[in-house]
Design a protein around this motif. Structure first.
Motif, short mmCIF file in Angstrom:
data_model
loop_
_atom_site.label_atom_id
_atom_site.label_comp_id
_atom_site.label_asym_id
_atom_site.label_seq_id
_atom_site.Cartn_x
_atom_site.Cartn_y
_atom_site.Cartn_z
N ALA A 343 0.83 -1.21 0.00
CA ALA A 343 0.00 0.00 0.00
C ALA A 343 0.86 1.25 0.00
N LEU A 344 1.92 1.26 0.82
CA LEU A 344 2.81 2.42 0.86
C LEU A 344 3.56 2.59 -0.46
N GLY A 345 4.07 1.48 -1.02
CA GLY A 345 4.82 1.55 -2.28
C GLY A 345 3.95 2.04 -3.42
N ILE A 346 2.74 1.48 -3.54
CA ILE A 346 1.83 1.91 -4.60
C ILE A 346 1.43 3.37 -4.41
N GLY A 347 1.20 3.77 -3.15
CA GLY A 347 0.84 5.16 -2.88
C GLY A 347 1.95 6.13 -3.25
N ILE A 348 3.19 5.78 -2.92
CA ILE A 348 4.33 6.65 -3.24
C ILE A 348 4.53 6.73 -4.75
N CYS A 349 4.41 5.58 -5.44
CA CYS A 349 4.55 5.59 -6.91
C CYS A 349 3.44 6.43 -7.56
N TRP A 350 2.22 6.29 -7.06
CA TRP A 350 1.11 7.09 -7.59
C TRP A 350 1.37 8.58 -7.37
N ALA A 351 1.87 8.94 -6.19
CA ALA A 351 2.16 10.34 -5.91
C ALA A 351 3.26 10.87 -6.83
N GLN A 352 4.27 10.03 -7.11
CA GLN A 352 5.35 10.46 -8.00
C GLN A 352 4.84 10.63 -9.42
N GLN A 353 3.98 9.72 -9.87
CA GLN A 353 3.41 9.83 -11.22
C GLN A 353 2.52 11.06 -11.35
N THR A 354 1.79 11.38 -10.29
CA THR A 354 0.81 12.46 -10.35
C THR A 354 1.41 13.82 -10.07
N PHE A 355 2.26 13.90 -9.03
CA PHE A 355 2.74 15.21 -8.58
C PHE A 355 4.23 15.44 -8.86
N HIS A 356 4.94 14.40 -9.36
CA HIS A 356 6.38 14.54 -9.71
C HIS A 356 7.17 15.11 -8.53
N ILE A 357 7.09 14.43 -7.40
CA ILE A 357 7.68 14.93 -6.16
C ILE A 357 9.20 14.91 -6.21
N VAL A 358 9.79 13.79 -6.63
CA VAL A 358 11.25 13.63 -6.64
C VAL A 358 11.78 14.01 -8.01
N SER A 359 12.57 15.06 -8.09
CA SER A 359 13.11 15.52 -9.37
C SER A 359 14.42 14.81 -9.69
N MET A 360 14.83 14.89 -10.94
CA MET A 360 16.09 14.28 -11.36
C MET A 360 17.30 15.03 -10.80
N GLY A 361 17.12 16.30 -10.48
CA GLY A 361 18.20 17.08 -9.90
C GLY A 361 19.24 17.56 -10.89
N MET A 362 18.93 17.48 -12.20
CA MET A 362 19.87 17.93 -13.23
C MET A 362 19.13 18.82 -14.21
N ALA A 363 19.72 19.95 -14.51
CA ALA A 363 19.08 20.89 -15.44
C ALA A 363 19.07 20.36 -16.86
N THR A 364 20.00 19.45 -17.18
CA THR A 364 20.13 18.93 -18.55
C THR A 364 19.37 17.62 -18.77
N SER A 365 18.67 17.11 -17.76
CA SER A 365 17.96 15.85 -17.90
C SER A 365 16.78 16.01 -18.86
N VAL A 366 16.44 14.90 -19.54
CA VAL A 366 15.37 14.95 -20.54
C VAL A 366 13.99 14.96 -19.89
N VAL A 367 13.91 14.56 -18.61
CA VAL A 367 12.65 14.64 -17.87
C VAL A 367 12.93 15.34 -16.54
N ASP A 368 11.92 16.01 -16.01
CA ASP A 368 12.10 16.77 -14.77
C ASP A 368 12.15 15.88 -13.54
N SER A 369 11.39 14.79 -13.53
CA SER A 369 11.30 13.94 -12.34
C SER A 369 11.54 12.48 -12.72
N TYR A 370 11.82 11.67 -11.69
CA TYR A 370 12.06 10.25 -11.93
C TYR A 370 10.82 9.60 -12.53
N PRO A 371 10.97 8.90 -13.65
CA PRO A 371 9.80 8.22 -14.25
C PRO A 371 9.49 6.94 -13.48
N VAL A 372 8.23 6.69 -13.21
CA VAL A 372 7.81 5.45 -12.56
C VAL A 372 6.63 4.86 -13.32
#
Length: 410
Positions: A343-372
């Motif tokens: 439940a926690l894992g699915i909830g965290i993944c859903w939050a990342q997919q929806t709100f993009h909480i954790v960013s890649m941390g690089m200005a040159t990355s092709v996406v802003d946040s970690y893809p899940v």
């Protein structure tokens, strides 16, 4: 009524006489929950990375790529192309000439991968959506050729677009039929000029090494004549790619190989899958270590409940019933932790997919946040691993409980 399950549930919910058993049992549930949550999150990240790779290359990759089994080029005939175009599901057929060439601009130079494509290339490719500067057209005006550069190539040579005073110079070794290259540059290389018309940004490998030019330009520079290095096939939306692939392969014969989008980057996708497998194995071992607390808590519970077990055996319970009680007790502890972790894992993944909480941390990355990307197969595999681990750590205490001597404990 399932008596072993009822007793196991009572043992799980009741307050233990020895508080240390409750503590170890709670630690077991927390360990399983954290391990399960981490496993779901990490596997989902690998799924997201795999999808990201497909999306990035999908801007320039065809549905099917036809290449020669031996050699880097093959001759084509009008009849061969017509037969391919008539196949059901073949929407567009693009001719490709791709080879290394030396690119010069002012006093700078670098070796690039030059890809010559026919006029219908942009009809079947989505590379025009990756243009960050200039125009994607390779032919303009009265069929004047233009080159489309990767962003890394432009940066490396500081190339200005549409600069007629300083066009790009492309050089390729002249085919003289001799094994040695002439020392005279004028006779050793074929040279042609072309204007830079646009810049694309897809992914690092292509951005740092590729340029696109019209097919006729590449044909003239490389002296390929009627030879091509590849044919790119766009499959109609209403047709299955694998079915069309089989038809194309049957039409061309054994001298050609037909690759779908995954097979065109099989090494990269296989590397991601191998990393995902090793991550799963690593986290499965972590889950096993966390589940060892279940072994200790069950062993202590068997000691604590010796008299209860002796009474059950005296009342007619079989050793199999006793074994089931403690196996189910271990399963309840593991599954409560597992369901909490899922439940926690699915909830965290859903939050990342929806709100993009954790960013890649690089200005040159092709996406802003970690893809899940969550997959049911990963959740099912995690559940299977937990079942096997629970069985492994619970079976010894359960066997010990079934061997309790009734006379010594009553």
């Amino acid at each position: 009524m399932d008596v072993p399950l009822l007793i196991a549930r009572r043992y799980f919910l009741s307050k233990k006489k020895r508080n240390i058993i409750s503590i170890i049992s709670n630690i077991s549930m927390i360990g399983v929950a954290v391990g399960t949550m981490a496993l779901v999150i990490v596997l989902s990240v690998f799924n997201g990375l795999e999808d990201l790779v497909r999306t990035l290359y999908g801007k320039s990759d065809p549905d099917l790529l036809v290449t020669a089994v031996q050699g880097k080029s093959f001759p084509i005939e009008a009849k061969m192309l017509d037969n391919l175009r008539r196949l059901p599901g073949v929407g567009l057929l693009t001719e490709v000439i791709e080879d290394n060439a030396l690119l010069q601009y002012h006093n700078r130079q670098m070796v690039v991968k030059m890809k010559g494509v026919s006029e219908n290339y942009y009809t079947q490719s989505r590379i025009d959506s990756a243009i960050v500067e200039g125009d994607h057209r390779l032919l303009r005006g009265t069929n004047e050729p233009y080159a489309l550069l990767g962003a890394g190539v432009q940066h490396e040579l500081s190339i200005a677009l549409n600069n007629r005073l300083s066009p790009l110079h492309l050089l390729y070794p002249r085919n003289t039929g001799r094994k040695t290259l002439s020392m005279n540059p004028e006779t050793a290389f074929t040279e042609q000029t072309i204007l830079a018309g646009g810049v694309f940004l897809i992914e690092q490998h292509m951005d740092d090494s590729y340029i696109f030019v019209p097919l006729e330009f590449a044909q003239s520079l490389l002296q390929y004549g009627n030879r091509r290095t590849a044919l790119e096939v766009n499959v109609g939306d209403e047709h299955d790619i694998q079915e069309v692939k089989a038809l194309v392969k049957e039409q061309l014969g054994s001298n050609f190989q037909v690759l779908d989008s995954d097979e065109q980057h099989v090494s990269l996708l296989k590397a991601i899958k191998v990393e995902k497998m090793f991550v799963f194995i690593t986290f499965a071992f972590i889950l096993l270590i966390a589940s060892l607390n279940i072994f200790f808590s069950l062993s202590m519970l068997v000691i604590d409940k010796r008299k209860d077990v002796a009474i059950l055996l005296a009342m007619g319970a079989t050793p199999q019933n006793v074994r089931r009680i403690f196996l189910l007790e271990g399963a309840i502890v593991a599954f409560v932790g597992a369901f909490t972790g899922l439940a926690l894992g699915i909830g965290i993944c859903w939050a990342q997919q929806t709100f993009h909480i954790v960013s890649m941390g690089m200005a040159t990355s092709v996406v802003d946040s970690y893809p899940v990307k969550m997959q049911f197969s990963d959740i099912a595999l995690t559940g299977l691993a937990i079942i096997l681990i629970t069985l492994v750590v619970s079976i010894r205490p359960a066997l010990n409980a079934a061997q309790i001597d009734v006379r010594e404990n009553l």
